[in-house]
Design an enzyme around this catalytic site. Structure first.
Site, mmCIF file in Angstrom:
data_model
loop_
_atom_site.group_PDB
_atom_site.id
_atom_site.type_symbol
_atom_site.label_atom_id
_atom_site.label_comp_id
_atom_site.label_asym_id
_atom_site.label_seq_id
_atom_site.Cartn_x
_atom_site.Cartn_y
_atom_site.Cartn_z
ATOM 1 N N ASP A 40 -0.431 4.489 1.120
ATOM 2 C CA ASP A 40 -0.645 5.411 2.096
ATOM 3 C C ASP A 40 0.192 5.298 3.306
ATOM 4 O OD1 ASP A 40 -2.177 3.043 2.194
ATOM 5 O OD2 ASP A 40 -3.609 3.977 3.752
ATOM 6 N N GLU A 67 -5.048 1.604 2.854
ATOM 7 C CA GLU A 67 -4.857 0.514 3.566
ATOM 8 C C GLU A 67 -5.164 1.065 5.149
ATOM 9 O OE1 GLU A 67 -3.475 -2.604 6.214
ATOM 10 O OE2 GLU A 67 -2.378 -0.533 5.923
ATOM 11 N N GLU A 68 -4.622 1.998 5.291
ATOM 12 C CA GLU A 68 -4.199 2.455 6.885
ATOM 13 C C GLU A 68 -5.705 2.765 7.442
ATOM 14 O OE1 GLU A 68 -2.069 1.811 8.422
ATOM 15 O OE2 GLU A 68 -0.170 1.845 7.404
ATOM 16 N N HIS A 90 4.141 2.713 12.315
ATOM 17 C CA HIS A 90 3.326 3.840 13.003
ATOM 18 C C HIS A 90 4.229 4.297 14.233
ATOM 19 C CE1 HIS A 90 -0.652 1.802 11.616
ATOM 20 N NE2 HIS A 90 0.253 1.427 10.756
ATOM 21 N N HIS A 101 0.772 -1.310 -0.095
ATOM 22 C CA HIS A 101 -0.038 -0.063 0.140
ATOM 23 C C HIS A 101 0.834 1.300 0.058
ATOM 24 C CE1 HIS A 101 0.262 0.945 4.397
ATOM 25 N NE2 HIS A 101 0.364 -0.535 4.487
ATOM 26 N N ASP A 106 6.335 0.428 6.670
ATOM 27 C CA ASP A 106 4.837 0.363 6.648
ATOM 28 C C ASP A 106 4.365 1.363 5.510
ATOM 29 O OD1 ASP A 106 2.189 -0.676 6.772
ATOM 30 O OD2 ASP A 106 1.840 0.510 8.777
ATOM 31 N N ASP A 163 2.954 -6.795 4.127
ATOM 32 C CA ASP A 163 2.732 -6.036 4.992
ATOM 33 C C ASP A 163 2.732 -6.194 6.596
ATOM 34 O OD1 ASP A 163 1.606 -3.296 5.705
ATOM 35 O OD2 ASP A 163 -0.229 -3.555 5.301
HETATM 36 ZN ZN LIG Z 1 0.664 -1.542 6.423
#
Ligand SMILES: [Zn+2]
Length: 413
Positions: free
Chosen positions: A99, A164-165, A386, A97, A130, A191
């Site tokens: 984003d 995705e987030e 994150h 992903h 990520d 992921d």
């Molecule tokens: Zn991810």
């Protein structure tokens, strides 16, 4: 089975291109792609950059722009490119992903989250792990296969998706609705992963977040019989649910680090503001993660039954809401083609002994499994998504590029 010579050419070509891969990664990470539902500009600029790069390198790009009035520019882009193989009806897809989540408090970052900084073999930036590392690794794996004109047993491609987030509403869920994947496809979702690349995830738990609102009658605490203490009803309901569910759903699955289902009372909303009032309303929440062997509907029925008993016992009403509900698809079989393919690539290229695992969280892998498409989730990461000072190790970026490039050559199964 691919010859040693071909695999050797492929891995040395990745090594030869390591600096270019790293440079490209840095350029991509400079483009802010924070999810628009989290206050960011979205994937558009990053997608434009990726699309031109793929085209410059001679790949045809399929672009699916999904309308989203909540995003700057009004669209959420999804990109795909692939190389045709001998069996044109089947595809091996790497799905990552574009984003990211926001950077969070800048004070916690030692470097600028949107100006990638390389130190001690690590690239620090928001979205480096990520899911930037995997995006770039799968993209360059495809380019290497193209450059070396490697004959492929089936088509090999990448999808670089949006959203995705948040909830994948403008990404994978849209692509699945448009029937862009088939049951015969082999899906790899890089992921989630492990620091040495040993863990190949083949199962996820069902997720259920529930909110319970218990009604009572608010009175002065000195005259409790005049009212109904909603907090007492709520506490009793929470402990009975806890006991009943944990006692009934006891099966174990060794794939998971936490090998049983979990039913946890978590959040508790404040009720009255002072000690001498009997609460007239009470709100609590449960987080449930249920092994894929169980049907979530059965769990929900048990909960509703318990609520009915309580309503009768206390002559009151209890409101039950599901604020998140994601049933797990069936676990991907350890002897499925995609699982075998990836474990071969991991042992041969990354030179570690792979093991199959399950996780309590959820990835988009689950959305594919729900459609009956076998899917594995794998990457080599330190697992810092994150977080402030998120990073990707350059060695992992290069290693995973090799694994993705070699995987389709290690069949047929
Ligand atoms: Zn991810």
């Amino acid at each position: 089975m691919a010859s040693e010579e071909l695999i050797g050419r492929l891995t040395s070509s990745v090594d030869g291109g390591a600096q270019a891969i790293q440079d490209f990664f840095v350029r991509m990470l400079r483009i802010n792609a924070v999810n628009p539902r989290m206050g960011g500009p979205g994937e558009r600029e990053r997608a434009d950059f990726l699309e031109s790069f793929l085209k410059e390198n001679g790949l045809a790009v399929t672009r699916v722009d999904v309308e989203d009035s909540g995003a700057p520019g009004g669209i959420r882009p999804n990109l795909s490119a692939k190389l045709e193989g001998k069996d044109g009806k089947r595809n091996l897809w790497y799905i990552s992903h574009m984003d990211t989540v926001p950077e969070g408090s800048r004070d916690l970052w030692k470097t600028d989250p949107f100006e990638p900084t390389i130190r001690d073999g690590k690239i620090f930036a928001r979205g480096a792990e990520d899911d930037g590392q995997s995006l770039v690794a799968s993209l360059f794996a495809l380019l290497m296969l193209k450059k070396l004109e490697v004959p492929l047993p089936y088509s090999v491609g990448i999808w670089l998706v949006a959203d995705e987030e948040f909830a994948s509403n403008y990404g994978i869920k849209q692509l699945l609705k448009r029937h862009l994947f088939k049951e015969s496809d082999l899906i790899v979702v890089p992921d989630s992963g492990s620091p040495r690349g040993t863990d190949i995830e083949i199962a996820e738990k069902s997720l259920l977040w529930m909110k319970f609102t218990t009604k009572g009658k608010q009175v002065h605490a000195s005259l409790p019989r005049k009212g109904l203490n909603a907090h007492r009803v709520g506490m009793r309901l929470a402990t009975e649910l806890d006991d009943t569910l944990n006692a009934k759903y006891r099966r174990r699955n060794k794939l998971f680090d936490y090998p049983v289902s979990s039913f946890e009372p978590t959040k508790k909303e404040a009720n009255v503001g002072n000690v001498n009032t009997i609460p007239g309303m009470d709100v609590f929440y449960f987080d449930c993660r249920v092994l894929p062997v169980y049907n979530l509907g059965e769990v929900e029925n048990d909960i509703k039954k318990k609520i009915k008993q309580f309503e009768k016992r206390y002559h009151t009403t209890i409101k039950f809401e599901e604020i998140e509900r994601e049933p797990a698809g069936p676990a991907t079989a350890e002897d499925s083609e995609v699982a075998i393919l990836l474990s071969r690539a991991v042992s041969r290229i990354a030179k570690v002994k792979p093991r199959f695992v399950g996780i309590g969280g959820q990835t988009v892998g689950n959305l594919f499994r729900r459609e009956g498409i076998p899917t594995v989730v794998w990457s080599t990461i330190d697992d810092v998504p994150h977080e402030p000072n998120e990073y990707s190790k350059v060695a992992n970026l290069i290693n995973d590029t090799k694994v993705f490039a070699a995987a389709p050559l290690l069949g047929p199964v």
